[in-house]
Design an enzyme around this catalytic site. Structure first.
Site, PDB file in Angstrom:
ATOM      1  N   GLU A  79     -17.234  -0.208  39.674  1.00  0.00           N
ATOM      2  CA  GLU A  79     -17.008  -1.144  38.585  1.00  0.00           C
ATOM      3  C   GLU A  79     -18.096  -1.074  37.522  1.00  0.00           C
ATOM      4  O   GLU A  79     -17.808  -1.105  36.332  1.00  0.00           O
ATOM      5  CB  GLU A  79     -16.947  -2.558  39.171  1.00  0.00           C
ATOM      6  CG  GLU A  79     -16.896  -3.631  38.113  1.00  0.00           C
ATOM      7  CD  GLU A  79     -15.827  -4.653  38.392  1.00  0.00           C
ATOM      8  OE1 GLU A  79     -15.533  -4.861  39.584  1.00  0.00           O
ATOM      9  OE2 GLU A  79     -15.297  -5.220  37.436  1.00  0.00           O
ATOM     10  N   ASP A  80     -19.344  -0.986  37.953  1.00  0.00           N
ATOM     11  CA  ASP A  80     -20.454  -1.174  37.008  1.00  0.00           C
ATOM     12  C   ASP A  80     -21.207   0.088  36.621  1.00  0.00           C
ATOM     13  O   ASP A  80     -22.137   0.024  35.831  1.00  0.00           O
ATOM     14  CB  ASP A  80     -21.495  -2.158  37.593  1.00  0.00           C
ATOM     15  CG  ASP A  80     -20.880  -3.520  37.883  1.00  0.00           C
ATOM     16  OD1 ASP A  80     -19.872  -3.825  37.233  1.00  0.00           O
ATOM     17  OD2 ASP A  80     -21.399  -4.243  38.742  1.00  0.00           O
TER      18      ASP A  80
END
Ligand code: MN
Length: 481
Positions: A79-80
Site C-alpha cells: 500500500e505505502d
C-alpha cells in the site's frame, strides 16, 4: 511507549520456534520492509518500520507461524511503498505474498464516504476469514498496535477508529476465540469512547483485585499443595476481568458484587484426565455453586473454547475457577494462531479447524451465499452474527448457536439444511411446541420431520428470523402459494 527492536522479535519467536531457516526468513522480511519504508515516519515521529515490527511482535506473542510473521512485517509495503506482490512472491513465497495482498485489500473504513463503499469493504474483511483466517489475524494485530498508539491522532479520528474497533474487530477476535486480543481491543476502544466511565471502572477493578487477592492466593496455595502431593504438574494463574467486560455486565443490570467471575483462578495441567482430577481437588476444598458448573471440555463453546468452569464459595464470596490443559489455554488466549505447529499446510488445517469449531463461521458463509447486495449483507451480519445469541441443544447434547429471536424453524434450517422443509413439529424439553416457538438458551430440541410433508406453509417466512432460513423457505415455496 517503550520501543522494541528486531532482536526482541527474534527472542519472542525463539520461545516457540528455534528453526534457523524460519528465523532467517523473518530477518529477511524485516530488512525488506525497512528498505522500502525507509524515510517514512509515523505520526508519533518514530520511523515507520516500528509499526510493522510491533505488529509482528504481537503476532509472535500469539505463536503465529512464520509466513504470518513475515506477512506482518510486510503488511504495509504494497500500500505505502514501491514493493509489488510479484516481487514479494519472488523474494519470499506465494503464501506470504497472498497474505500481504489480502491484508492490503482491507481498507480502513472512511466514515465520511458513502455507506456502500464501507459495506463493500467490510464484506471483504468478513469473507477474508473464509479464505484464509490468518489475513484477519494480521489485521487484528495491525489494529491493536494502531489502537495502542491512537493518542497521536486527532480526537475525531480516535472516535472513529474506536467505534470501528468495537463494532468489527473486537467481535472478530472474540468469535475467533482470541480472548487476549479481544480484551485489549475492547478496553482501548472503551477508553477513547467513554473516558470518564473507563477511569471509574478501572479504579474499581483495582479495588476488587485488592479485596479478593488474599482469598484467591489462599486458594491457590491450598490447591497447589494437594497437586504437589499427587505429583500432578500444574501452572496456576490469576486473571481479573477486563474493564470493558465489567462494563458490559453492569450494563446488563448486574451489581458489581454479583459478577461472579471478576477474579478467576486458572489451573493449567498437562492432560484432560488431570483436569478432572484437579476439579475433584478444588471441590474437596471448596463447595461449588452447582448451577455454575460448566464442562466445556465435553461440550466446547461455539468458538472452540474448552475448559472446566466452576464457581466456589470462599467465605461469603465466590471464586471463579477455570481448569484446562496447556493446549486449550493457548487456543483460548490466542485463537487460531496457536495452530502454527500443526502438521501439513497451515492454511488448510486452520480453515478446517475454524469451520469445524466456530459456528459464527458457518453463519458468515450462509449469509455470504444469500446476498449480492453489500448493504444487506452487512446488515444481516450485524444483526445475526455480531449480536446476542441463544445456545440450544439437540437430544445428543450438541450445541447450536443462533441469533436471539430465532424460532424452531431457524434451528431446523441450521441443523438440517433444505431437509427442514419437511418439518412438521418439535419437542422442546420434552414438550410439544408450535413452529413459531422462540428459542431460549439451554432448550433441548427434538425436531419431527415427516418426509410426506408437502413443505413449508405460507407463514414460514414470517416466522423465520435468520436470513438463511428465509432464503431456503423462498426457494421451497409450494407452487400453489
Ligand atoms: Mn498497518
Amino acid at each position: 511507549m517503550n520501543s522494541i527492536c528486531l532482536n526482541d522479535l527474534i527472542n519472542e519467536v525463539k520461545k516457540y520456534n528455534t528453526n534457523q531457516k524460519d528465523i532467517d526468513l523473518i530477518i529477511k522480511a524485516y530488512n525488506y520492509a525497512s528498505f522500502y519504508h525507509d524515510g517514512q515516519k509515523r505520526e508519533s515521529g518514530e520511523e515507520y518500520i516500528t509499526h510493522p515490527l510491533n505488529v509482528a511482535f504481537i503476532l509472535a506473542e500469539t505463536h503465529a507461524d512464520t509466513d504470518t510473521l513475515c506477512a506482518g512485517l510486510l503488511h504495509d509495503t504494497l500500500e505505502d511503498t514501491k514493493a509489488t506482490k510479484e516481487d514479494i512472491e519472488h523474494e519470499f513465497n506465494k503464501n506470504i505474498a497472498e497474505l500481504v495482498d489480502g491484508v492490503t485489500n482491507i481498507k480502513d473504513l472512511e466514515f465520511s464516504s458513502v455507506e456502500e463503499v464501507n459495506n463493500a469493504n467490510m464484506r471483504k474483511i468478513i469473507v477474508g476469514v473464509t479464505k484464509d483466517v490468518r489475513i484477519i489475524l494480521i489485521k487484528l494485530a495491525d489494529r491493536l498496535h494502531n489502537m495502542r498508539t491512537l493518542n497521536y491522532k486527532k480526537s475525531n479520528k480516535q472516535r472513529e477508529k474506536s467505534i470501528e474497533t468495537l463494532e468489527i474487530y473486537a467481535p472478530f477476535a472474540y468469535y475467533l476465540g482470541a480472548y487476549r486480543l479481544y480484551c485489549e481491543l475492547s478496553d482501548l476502544s472503551f477508553m477513547y469512547l467513554k473516558p470518564n466511565e473507563f477511569e471509574v471502572l478501572k479504579q474499581q477493578r483495582i479495588n476488587i483485585k485488592e479485596q479478593y487477592m488474599p482469598l484467591v492466593e489462599e486458594m491457590s496455595y491450598k490447591v497447589s499443595r494437594i497437586l504437589n502431593d499427587k505429583e500432578i504438574p500444574y501452572d496456576i494463574r490469576i486473571r481479573v476481568k477486563n474493564v470493558y467486560g465489567i462494563y458490559e455486565k453492569l450494563s446488563e443490570g448486574k451489581r458489581l458484587v454479583d459478577i461472579h467471575d471478576l477474579l478467576a483462578l486458572k489451573v493449567i495441567v498437562d492432560s484432560v484426565d488431570n483436569c478432572y482430577l484437579t476439579l475433584g481437588v478444588v471441590h474437596s476444598l471448596y463447595k461449588p455453586l452447582n448451577y455454575k458448573f460448566r464442562d466445556y471440555i465435553c461440550t466446547p463453546k461455539t468458538n472452540g473454547y474448552q475448559s472446566l468452569h466452576t464457581t466456589v464459595y470462599s467465605g461469603d464470596r465466590f471464586i471463579h475457577t477455570q481448569i484446562r490443559t496447556h493446549d486449550m489455554d493457548k487456543i483460548a488466549s490466542f485463537g487460531f494462531n496457536a495452530y502454527w505447529d500443526v502438521q501439513g499446510d497451515t492454511r488448510s488445517v486452520m480453515q478446517k479447524e475454524i469451520s469445524d469449531k466456530c459456528q459464527f463461521y458457518t453463519s458468515l458463509k450462509e449469509i455470504d451465499s444469500i446476498f449480492t447486495n453489500n448493504n444487506e449483507f452487512v446488515k444481516s451480519v450485524k444483526s445475526e452474527v455480531f449480536s446476542e445469541k441463544v445456545y440450544v441443544y439437540d437430544t445428543l447434547g450438541n450445541v447450536s448457536e443462533l441469533p436471539k429471536g430465532s424460532t424452531i424453524i431457524d434451528y431446523a434450517y441450521r441443523v438440517r439444511g433444505p431437509e427442514a422443509a419437511k418439518l412438521v413439529g418439535a419437542l422442546v424439553n420434552d414438550k410439544s411446541v408450535s413452529l413459531n416457538y422462540v428459542l431460549q438458551s439451554k432448550d433441548r430440541i427434538k425436531l419431527i420431520i415427516d418426509n410426506l410433508s408437502k413443505g413449508p406453509s405460507s407463514d414460514w417466512s414470517q416466522i423465520a428470523h435468520t436470513s438463511y432460513a428465509k432464503s431456503l423457505i423462498l426457494k421451497n415455496k409450494p407452487t400453489n402459494y
